[in-house]
Design a protein around this motif. Structure first.
Motif, PDB file in Angstrom:
ATOM      1  N   LYS A 165     -15.587  88.256   6.350  1.00 17.57           N
ATOM      2  CA  LYS A 165     -16.131  88.208   4.989  1.00 17.57           C
ATOM      3  C   LYS A 165     -17.048  86.998   4.813  1.00 17.57           C
ATOM      4  N   ASN A 166     -16.651  85.856   5.364  1.00 18.55           N
ATOM      5  CA  ASN A 166     -17.499  84.661   5.260  1.00 18.55           C
ATOM      6  C   ASN A 166     -18.804  84.833   6.033  1.00 18.55           C
ATOM      7  N   LEU A 167     -18.751  85.475   7.202  1.00 16.65           N
ATOM      8  CA  LEU A 167     -19.987  85.767   7.929  1.00 16.65           C
ATOM      9  C   LEU A 167     -20.877  86.702   7.114  1.00 16.65           C
ATOM     10  N   LEU A 168     -20.281  87.738   6.538  1.00 13.75           N
ATOM     11  CA  LEU A 168     -21.048  88.673   5.718  1.00 13.75           C
ATOM     12  C   LEU A 168     -21.682  87.961   4.529  1.00 13.75           C
ATOM     13  N   ASP A 169     -20.925  87.150   3.827  1.00  6.91           N
ATOM     14  CA  ASP A 169     -21.466  86.407   2.679  1.00  6.91           C
ATOM     15  C   ASP A 169     -22.628  85.504   3.108  1.00  6.91           C
ATOM     16  N   PHE A 170     -22.469  84.833   4.243  1.00 11.05           N
ATOM     17  CA  PHE A 170     -23.535  83.969   4.770  1.00 11.05           C
ATOM     18  C   PHE A 170     -24.798  84.798   5.041  1.00 11.05           C
ATOM     19  N   PHE A 171     -24.623  85.950   5.693  1.00  7.80           N
ATOM     20  CA  PHE A 171     -25.766  86.809   6.005  1.00  7.80           C
ATOM     21  C   PHE A 171     -26.445  87.318   4.737  1.00  7.80           C
ATOM     22  N   GLU A 172     -25.646  87.752   3.769  1.00  8.65           N
ATOM     23  CA  GLU A 172     -26.229  88.260   2.521  1.00  8.65           C
ATOM     24  C   GLU A 172     -27.039  87.174   1.821  1.00  8.65           C
ATOM     25  N   ASN A 173     -26.500  85.974   1.723  1.00  8.37           N
ATOM     26  CA  ASN A 173     -27.226  84.872   1.078  1.00  8.37           C
ATOM     27  C   ASN A 173     -28.498  84.523   1.840  1.00  8.37           C
ATOM     28  N   LYS A 174     -28.421  84.507   3.158  1.00  7.92           N
ATOM     29  CA  LYS A 174     -29.602  84.225   3.976  1.00  7.92           C
ATOM     30  C   LYS A 174     -30.684  85.272   3.728  1.00  7.92           C
ATOM     31  N   LEU A 175     -30.292  86.543   3.725  1.00  2.00           N
ATOM     32  CA  LEU A 175     -31.262  87.612   3.508  1.00  2.00           C
ATOM     33  C   LEU A 175     -31.884  87.540   2.117  1.00  2.00           C
ATOM     34  N   ILE A 176     -31.073  87.285   1.105  1.00  2.00           N
ATOM     35  CA  ILE A 176     -31.601  87.151  -0.260  1.00  2.00           C
ATOM     36  C   ILE A 176     -32.617  86.008  -0.321  1.00  2.00           C
ATOM     37  N   ASN A 177     -32.280  84.875   0.287  1.00  2.00           N
ATOM     38  CA  ASN A 177     -33.188  83.720   0.293  1.00  2.00           C
ATOM     39  C   ASN A 177     -34.484  84.004   1.044  1.00  2.00           C
ATOM     40  N   LEU A 178     -34.437  84.931   2.004  1.00  2.00           N
ATOM     41  CA  LEU A 178     -35.629  85.307   2.762  1.00  2.00           C
ATOM     42  C   LEU A 178     -36.396  86.462   2.107  1.00  2.00           C
ATOM     43  N   GLY A 179     -35.909  86.954   0.957  1.00  2.00           N
ATOM     44  CA  GLY A 179     -36.603  88.004   0.230  1.00  2.00           C
ATOM     45  C   GLY A 179     -36.271  89.422   0.658  1.00  2.00           C
TER      46      GLY A 179
END
Length: 153
Positions: free
Chosen positions: A93-107
């Motif tokens: 879940k923490n990996l998924l949350d990290f990935f989602e935030n990274k993707l959002i920040n990258l647009g």
């Protein structure tokens, strides 16, 4: 590699024909490292989980028996594995949350993932975390996988 080997053993024991003795292998992970897309999760400076985040799409996702939710650029999670001793500590879940935030920040607008129909624990994880089933894709042209997507915005 130790975590991956444990995941392969789990899949073999549970008759999940997703990861085999020769896939994923060292060469696959070396490529992931070179492409700067392999991430690890640590607890007390010990690696307890890993996953790959692909930012430039996935050729195997171009043909889907079904329909994706979104037609724009997307991120893809591949090769997620957690040390079984840490499965109850929200590592995936923490990996998924990290990935989602990274993707959002990258647009990016969406994230995609696939898994084998018999990988019940991964299916539960995917559905519990808001992914929607979109259809079937074929990995390496022959390996049938259930494909999911999650809108990020």
């Amino acid at each position: 590699i130790e975590i991956v080997d444990k995941a392969k053993s789990y899949m073999k024991e549970n008759k999940i024909n997703q990861w085999t003795d020769d896939y994923p292998n060292d060469d696959v992970f070396l490529t992931d490292l070179k492409e700067n897309r392999l991430y690890v999760a640590e607890i007390d400076k010990k690696i307890v989980g890993m996953a790959v985040l692909v930012l430039d799409g996935d050729e195997d996702y171009n043909n889907i028996d079904g329909k994706w939710l979104f037609d724009g650029k997307y991120g893809v999670i591949h090769r997620i594995a957690v040390n079984p001793d840490y499965k109850s500590q929200n590592v995936a879940k923490n990996l998924l949350d990290f990935f989602e935030n990274k993707l959002i920040n990258l647009g990016y607008n969406t994230i995609r993932v696939d898994t084998h129909k018999d990988n019940k624990s991964m299916l539960r994880f995917i559905e519990k975390n808001g992914f929607q089933k979109c259809g079937i894709v074929y990995i390496r042209k022959t390996d049938e996988r259930i494909a999911f997507e999650k809108l990020l915005k």
